[in-house]
Design a protein around this motif. Sequence first.
Motif, PDB file in Angstrom:
ATOM      1  N   SER A 138       0.762  -1.039  -0.094  1.00 26.66           N
ATOM      2  CA  SER A 138      -0.133   0.018  -0.049  1.00 26.66           C
ATOM      3  C   SER A 138       0.970   1.383  -0.137  1.00 26.66           C
ATOM      4  O   SER A 138       0.498   2.135  -0.576  1.00 26.66           O
ATOM      5  CB  SER A 138      -0.923   0.011   1.219  1.00 26.66           C
ATOM      6  OG  SER A 138      -0.328   0.572   2.320  1.00 26.66           O
ATOM      7  N   GLU A 142       1.291  -0.024  -4.751  1.00 27.19           N
ATOM      8  CA  GLU A 142       0.071   0.091  -5.433  1.00 27.19           C
ATOM      9  C   GLU A 142      -0.370   1.657  -5.825  1.00 27.19           C
ATOM     10  O   GLU A 142      -0.681   2.082  -6.814  1.00 27.19           O
ATOM     11  CB  GLU A 142      -1.107  -0.477  -4.338  1.00 27.19           C
ATOM     12  CG  GLU A 142      -1.139  -1.994  -4.292  1.00 27.19           C
ATOM     13  CD  GLU A 142      -2.360  -2.389  -3.593  1.00 27.19           C
ATOM     14  OE1 GLU A 142      -2.935  -1.433  -2.829  1.00 27.19           O
ATOM     15  OE2 GLU A 142      -2.379  -3.556  -3.665  1.00 27.19           O
ATOM     16  N   ALA A 158      -8.605   1.123  -4.421  1.00 24.65           N
ATOM     17  CA  ALA A 158      -7.954   1.704  -3.279  1.00 24.65           C
ATOM     18  C   ALA A 158      -6.827   1.149  -2.791  1.00 24.65           C
ATOM     19  O   ALA A 158      -6.712  -0.002  -2.512  1.00 24.65           O
ATOM     20  CB  ALA A 158      -8.899   1.522  -2.222  1.00 24.65           C
ATOM     21  N   MET A 160      -4.861  -0.159  -0.497  1.00 20.83           N
ATOM     22  CA  MET A 160      -4.917  -0.381   0.799  1.00 20.83           C
ATOM     23  C   MET A 160      -3.858  -1.670   1.098  1.00 20.83           C
ATOM     24  O   MET A 160      -3.743  -2.089   2.365  1.00 20.83           O
ATOM     25  CB  MET A 160      -6.150  -0.983   1.208  1.00 20.83           C
ATOM     26  CG  MET A 160      -7.192   0.155   1.181  1.00 20.83           C
ATOM     27  SD  MET A 160      -8.821  -0.297   1.989  1.00 20.83           S
ATOM     28  CE  MET A 160      -9.433  -1.349   0.774  1.00 20.83           C
ATOM     29  N   GLY A 244      -9.676  -9.296   1.555  1.00 21.02           N
ATOM     30  CA  GLY A 244     -10.573  -7.962   1.821  1.00 21.02           C
ATOM     31  C   GLY A 244     -11.937  -8.338   2.277  1.00 21.02           C
ATOM     32  O   GLY A 244     -12.682  -7.402   2.790  1.00 21.02           O
ATOM     33  N   ASP A 255      -9.120  -3.355  -5.614  1.00 18.84           N
ATOM     34  CA  ASP A 255     -10.368  -3.121  -4.750  1.00 18.84           C
ATOM     35  C   ASP A 255     -10.356  -4.565  -3.890  1.00 18.84           C
ATOM     36  O   ASP A 255     -10.259  -5.530  -4.215  1.00 18.84           O
ATOM     37  CB  ASP A 255     -11.577  -2.958  -5.367  1.00 18.84           C
ATOM     38  CG  ASP A 255     -11.731  -1.538  -5.413  1.00 18.84           C
ATOM     39  OD1 ASP A 255     -11.106  -0.607  -5.049  1.00 18.84           O
ATOM     40  OD2 ASP A 255     -12.664  -1.279  -6.498  1.00 18.84           O
TER      41      ASP A 255
END
Lengths: 311, 279
Positions: A138, A142, A158, A160, A244, A255
């Motif tokens: 992250s 990314e 995102a 993350m 996730g 995502d």
Amino acid sequence: MQVFDRHKSYKIGDALFKGIAYFFALSVIVLMALIFIVLLKESWLSIKTFGFKFLYSTAWDPVSGDFGALPAIFGTIVSSLIAIIIALPISLGIAIFLTEMAPKWLKGPIGTAIELLASIPSIIYGMWGLFILAPLLSEYVEPYIIDYLGFIPIFRGAPMGIGMLPAAFILAIMIIPFISSVARDIFRMVPPILKESGYGVGATKWEVISKVVIPYTKSGIIGAVILGLGRALGETMAVTFLIGNSHDISIALLDPATSISATLANEFTEAVEDIYLSSLIELGLILFVITFIVLGLAKILINRFSYTGRR
Amino acid sequence: MDLHYIKRKAINLLALAASLLSAVFGIVFLFWILKDVLTLGMPAINASFFTELPTPAGVEGGGLANAILGTLMITVIATAIGVPAGIMAGTYLSEYGRKSRVASVVRFLADILVSAPSIVIGVFVYALLVKPFGGFSAIAGSVALSIIMLPVVIRTAEEMLKLVPDSTREAALALGAPHWMVTVKVVYRGAIRGITTGVMLAVARVSGETAPLLFTSFNNSFWNFKLTEPTATLTVTIFNYALGPYEEWHQMAWGAAFLITALVLFVTLISRVIVRGKA
């Protein structure tokens, strides 16, 4: 008379021993059938309620009791396919290194190291992925993926460190040892005379590998890849930690998503209502059927290769 | 012509370098993961880790003694179920079935079962042993692990028994020994080393399994010696603690991760040494 008795007791012993062996061999067939039957029986409520809609519905609402498997099936298949795309070239590279390149003293240690990678429990991969890899991704990876490749829709989302792509990456590391060890065994079966003819006409090492070894072992490699795919489809812990757990289908690979195994691991013990539990078990049944087909195919391909390989 | 030659050489070097890098990639991840498990797990390992029960969330100290015992208990029972069954089935494949239709079906199914999703085995055992009997139990966890172990043991036992040459069997049979005695006293003896190795690897593998235990043996914060009660294991504890919000839990999880990884790698390495000694 005594001899005759002994002969008789031998016969009984033989029949008994063979019977026990036969019983346990058959138990594998019974077990497989039982898994199908029990899963089918337990998911019957869900099958009856949702029918085929279960397979393409995107609903996942435990409160109103409306369930669909599509997000989980999508996540399972997409994460596994990405894992294969990452793992295949690396696994073939390792197999080539181990069979064609490495000096003898290096083959043993490197082969062992790759096999140790396979023996690390999957929960360790998951935990390591969550605490070590995800923050790194992250922070350092990314954002750059989004900046430079974001014009392609799949490289959005995102940053993350948790999502489809990180889960697939961990999966790739986990299946590399499986694919590379099968590929190594298959490469070893190429008759030396074929490779030597290649070298004899002046081909370089890479030309021998790409034009003799790989074409000769093609169906075996496909089998190895499908075997890796089968492994990736059913892998649970690593994916659960990193994917996730979101029941939304998103084309952006950064995502969060979910997979069948992650859904089961997260929600199974919380499912109190019958229909919720039954839907989860149907997910398990779907996963079992998919992996059964994929692994059966892999087995047939690998077997066929080793058969013609010996001829 | 020279240019063509240089181009081929360059492509060759490039491809070989890529293959070298792949091997390096694999090894880097192995050592990276091991390094983190070691450095983050070691600080959690102390005397109370092995002797005390987990403390309530937020309280310092405590250990995972019950989970260590639970993992031992469940793995030992799984081994007691899975290994004899697997060796007998392997014996059938190698000594009796050989090329028969039943044998090839069993082989095919065993190979699929080896790679079957372990979480589905957990769901299956839940439906078979947890739901009807009204609760999570250590024995359900053991059964789930023994199902995962079974195909591994079958295939290794068969491979190892096949390595014993037929002439050895025939020599013993010619002396008048019955078939079962030949199998037990001659063939098993010849294959014992390989089978032991295979069993060790299978035990190591299932002791690190988490997914099939989540809905079978579940978890428990206290000591449990009853087979019919939920039981804590190291792997399920890692799962719960790592996903929990507390720093102390993460610390404990790393300690458990260190312990289980060290155990699995140790057994794997030992069995490799045994195999190499044979060759």
